[in-house]
Design a protein around this motif. Structure first.
Motif, short mmCIF file in Angstrom:
data_model
loop_
_atom_site.label_atom_id
_atom_site.label_comp_id
_atom_site.label_asym_id
_atom_site.label_seq_id
_atom_site.Cartn_x
_atom_site.Cartn_y
_atom_site.Cartn_z
N SER A 27 3.22 5.90 -5.53
CA SER A 27 3.12 5.99 -6.99
C SER A 27 2.02 6.95 -7.41
N ARG A 28 0.86 6.87 -6.75
CA ARG A 28 -0.25 7.75 -7.10
C ARG A 28 0.07 9.22 -6.79
N ALA A 29 0.84 9.43 -5.73
CA ALA A 29 1.20 10.80 -5.34
C ALA A 29 2.50 11.28 -5.98
N ASN A 30 3.11 10.40 -6.78
CA ASN A 30 4.38 10.73 -7.47
C ASN A 30 5.46 11.12 -6.47
N LEU A 31 5.60 10.30 -5.43
CA LEU A 31 6.59 10.56 -4.39
C LEU A 31 7.62 9.43 -4.38
N PRO A 32 8.90 9.74 -4.45
CA PRO A 32 9.93 8.68 -4.39
C PRO A 32 10.11 8.18 -2.97
N LEU A 33 10.31 6.88 -2.84
CA LEU A 33 10.58 6.28 -1.53
C LEU A 33 12.08 6.05 -1.37
N GLU A 34 12.59 6.30 -0.19
CA GLU A 34 14.01 6.13 0.06
C GLU A 34 14.41 4.67 -0.11
N GLN A 35 15.60 4.44 -0.63
CA GLN A 35 16.07 3.07 -0.78
C GLN A 35 16.77 2.56 0.47
N ASN A 36 17.59 3.40 1.09
CA ASN A 36 18.46 2.92 2.16
C ASN A 36 17.72 2.66 3.47
N SER A 37 16.81 3.55 3.83
CA SER A 37 16.15 3.42 5.13
C SER A 37 14.76 2.81 5.05
N ARG A 88 6.78 12.81 3.69
CA ARG A 88 5.55 13.15 2.97
C ARG A 88 4.45 12.10 3.16
N LEU A 89 4.84 10.86 3.43
CA LEU A 89 3.88 9.79 3.71
C LEU A 89 4.05 9.34 5.15
N ARG A 90 2.92 9.09 5.82
CA ARG A 90 2.96 8.67 7.21
C ARG A 90 2.11 7.42 7.41
N LEU A 91 2.64 6.49 8.18
CA LEU A 91 1.88 5.34 8.62
C LEU A 91 1.60 5.55 10.10
N VAL A 128 -4.62 1.03 11.78
CA VAL A 128 -3.38 1.32 11.08
C VAL A 128 -3.79 2.09 9.82
N ALA A 129 -3.22 3.29 9.64
CA ALA A 129 -3.69 4.14 8.54
C ALA A 129 -2.52 4.81 7.84
N LEU A 130 -2.67 4.98 6.52
CA LEU A 130 -1.71 5.73 5.71
C LEU A 130 -2.26 7.12 5.48
N ASP A 131 -1.37 8.11 5.53
CA ASP A 131 -1.79 9.49 5.34
C ASP A 131 -0.69 10.22 4.57
N ILE A 132 -1.06 11.28 3.87
CA ILE A 132 -0.10 12.09 3.13
C ILE A 132 -0.05 13.47 3.75
N VAL A 133 1.16 14.02 3.83
CA VAL A 133 1.35 15.36 4.38
C VAL A 133 1.24 16.36 3.24
N THR A 134 0.27 17.23 3.30
CA THR A 134 0.09 18.24 2.27
C THR A 134 0.73 19.55 2.69
N ASP A 135 1.19 20.30 1.70
CA ASP A 135 1.82 21.60 2.00
C ASP A 135 0.79 22.61 2.49
N SER A 161 0.82 -1.21 0.00
CA SER A 161 0.00 0.00 0.00
C SER A 161 0.85 1.26 0.00
N LEU A 162 2.01 1.21 0.64
CA LEU A 162 2.92 2.36 0.59
C LEU A 162 3.39 2.62 -0.84
N LEU A 163 3.75 1.57 -1.55
CA LEU A 163 4.19 1.73 -2.93
C LEU A 163 3.06 2.27 -3.80
N ASP A 164 1.85 1.77 -3.58
CA ASP A 164 0.70 2.25 -4.35
C ASP A 164 0.44 3.73 -4.07
N PHE A 165 0.46 4.09 -2.79
CA PHE A 165 0.21 5.47 -2.38
C PHE A 165 1.29 6.39 -2.96
#
Length: 352
Positions: free
Chosen positions: A297-307, A335-338, A345-352, A291-295
């Motif tokens: 991708s839809r928000a066009n946000l890159p996920l960190e590789q190392n952490s 930008r994404l919060r679990l 358990v919920a996923l949320d996005i931080v908006t500006d 679900s993180l990857l889906d979220f």
């Protein structure tokens, strides 16, 4: 030395030789059993002019029109990306080789924006768009590329090092949709050296792409520095890894089904916390990751590789634990919060 195939007699001799080569049977099996081509079809070959695609086009032409062959007719498309000084010369080479073999060639010249982010990815996207367009104009049902076992091994290693999931690690697949048709890769179990050897035996010219040997790129580093060492220690490692990728594909498909049954679609953003306590830790982490990857991708946000992997495991562990204090786990540079509470358990996005 290169052979002249200008006369139909020489061409027929060359096609007879390649048609008797064991790789012709390998290609036939790959097209039918692995790629699912169950009737004689007109197929377009993606032709770079390198040894791999040269061997593929020769073998495809040798199969064309044979009794029981899945190849009724073959044509080809060369994409000139215009990104290197040699691009125009390689396009002329592609036309020459296709003429030698009696294959209709489409040449597509691209305009690639060098400043448009990931240049190689954008060039790849445009290349497949060009293949699809040429195939449609030629009345083809399939586009065929010469990806082989080492290509698949390189992709697997990249996904593993980046923390990819089962369906990522098992890329590329034997077949996938491409617009209104299908892209097929019937040589995924074949060694690169076997394809090059066929070109040398046939004395067919091919070009070398200098970027393939550039250790400054991820794929070039693996190709030049890593895979040769692995192959020297375990000869045939790439072909066995390709076979393993097929098994991983099956496991990944089964995992996706289990996740859907337990946690719903990937687009779901809120779950009762009890769901995570009822499954194994690995399934819990896989559900959150999906679900993180889906979220992202839809928000066009890159996920960190190392952490990413460590934070994901920590979040999955807490979701399964008996802790009742709310905790927030951040991804994509915050930008994404679990958010894990006593109930949800919920996923949320931080908006500006």
């Amino acid at each position: 030395m290169t052979v002249s195939v200008d006369s139909s007699t020489n061409r027929d001799r060359l096609l007879l030789m390649s048609g008797r080569d064991p790789l012709a049977a390998v290609l036939h099996h790959g097209l039918v059993a692995r790629c699912g081509i169950d009737r004689p079809s007109r197929i377009l070959v993606g032709f770079s002019g390198g040894a791999d695609s040269t061997a593929l086009m020769l073998l495809m032409k040798s199969l064309a029109g044979r009794a029981g062959s899945p190849v009724r007719e073959v044509c080809a498309c060369h994409v000139n990306h215009g990104l290197r000084a040699e691009s125009d010369e390689e396009a002329r080479h592609a036309v020459k080789v296709s003429s030698m073999l009696g294959v209709d060639m489409y040449v597509s010249r691209l305009v690639v924006d060098r400043d448009a982010g990931n240049l190689s990815q954008r060039a790849r996207e445009l290349r497949y768009e060009a293949f699809e367009k040429a195939a449609s104009e030629a009345g083809c049902d399939y586009v065929c590329t010469a990806h082989h076992a080492e290509d698949r091994f390189e992709t697997m290693l990249q996904h593993l090092c980046r923390g990819g999931g089962a369906l990522g690690v098992s890329q590329p697949r034997w077949s996938r949709p491409l617009g209104s048709m299908h892209l097929v890769r019937p040589l995924l179990g074949t060694a690169r050296t076997d394809l090059r050897s066929l070109c040398l035996r046939a004395e067919l010219p091919f070009v070398e792409d200098p970027t393939n040997g550039d250790p400054g790129t991820a794929r070039g580093f693996l190709r030049q520095e890593v895979i040769p060492i692995l192959e020297s220690r375990w000869p045939g490692a790439a072909q066995r890894a390709s076979a393993a990728a097929d098994r991983i594909t099956a496991a990944g498909i089964a995992l996706e089904g289990r996740l859907a049954d337990c946690f719903g679609p990937a687009s779901r953003r809120v779950w009762p916390r009890e769901l995570f306590r009822e499954v194994d830790p690995e399934l819990s982490a896989a559900a959150i990751r999906r679900s993180l990857l889906d979220f992202a991708s839809r928000a066009n946000l890159p996920l960190e590789q190392n952490s990413f992997a460590n934070r994901l495991c920590e979040a999955a562990w807490y979701a399964q634990s008996s802790g009742v204090e709310p905790r927030t786990f951040e991804f994509a540079a915050g930008r994404l919060r679990l958010i894990v509470t006593a109930r949800d358990v919920a996923l949320d996005i931080v908006t500006d």
